[in-house]
Design an enzyme around this catalytic site. Sequence first.
Site, mmCIF file in Angstrom:
data_model
loop_
_atom_site.group_PDB
_atom_site.id
_atom_site.type_symbol
_atom_site.label_atom_id
_atom_site.label_comp_id
_atom_site.label_asym_id
_atom_site.label_seq_id
_atom_site.Cartn_x
_atom_site.Cartn_y
_atom_site.Cartn_z
ATOM 1 N N GLY A 202 4.437 58.411 21.490
ATOM 2 C CA GLY A 202 4.903 57.128 21.996
ATOM 3 C C GLY A 202 4.318 55.952 21.249
ATOM 4 O O GLY A 202 4.991 54.935 21.058
ATOM 5 N N ASP A 203 3.085 56.062 20.812
ATOM 6 C CA ASP A 203 2.453 55.006 20.020
ATOM 7 C C ASP A 203 3.254 54.771 18.744
ATOM 8 O O ASP A 203 3.550 53.629 18.381
ATOM 9 C CB ASP A 203 1.012 55.402 19.699
ATOM 10 C CG ASP A 203 0.302 54.382 18.834
ATOM 11 O OD1 ASP A 203 0.246 53.199 19.216
ATOM 12 O OD2 ASP A 203 -0.198 54.778 17.760
#
Length: 138
Positions: A27-28
Amino acid sequence: MWFNPRWAVDRKAQIQQLSPASLAYLGDAVYELYIRSLYLLPPKRSQAYHDMVVGQVRAESQAKALQELQPHLTDTELEILRRGRNAAGRRKRLDPEIYQQATSLETLMGYLYLTDPQRLTQLLEHLQLNSISEDKNS
């Protein structure tokens, strides 16, 4: 036929087994790529891109983005946030609550990237980051 329904079921089960830390890791990258794409035009020097993007992907900004998104989240998405918050480690330079919120957002981004990219796009549009990009480009 290239689509195998068994593969889809297996993949869904595998995604459910991923740790929140794994989802946050993905997700980062997803969130940063989205932010980078917003600032790409008009062309700038590399340092200008970097400065603009870092301002948006830092934990404090992610925590604020999460607060904006929470009213739009489903029960399942809220559960993913809870899992991400509980998996957050500690960072010395940050308030633990901010770091937990940022990790929660990253976990949700990773989960939606794998399970429902349309929903991911819908939520990112709620952030109205395009207007931020337009303001900085003016």
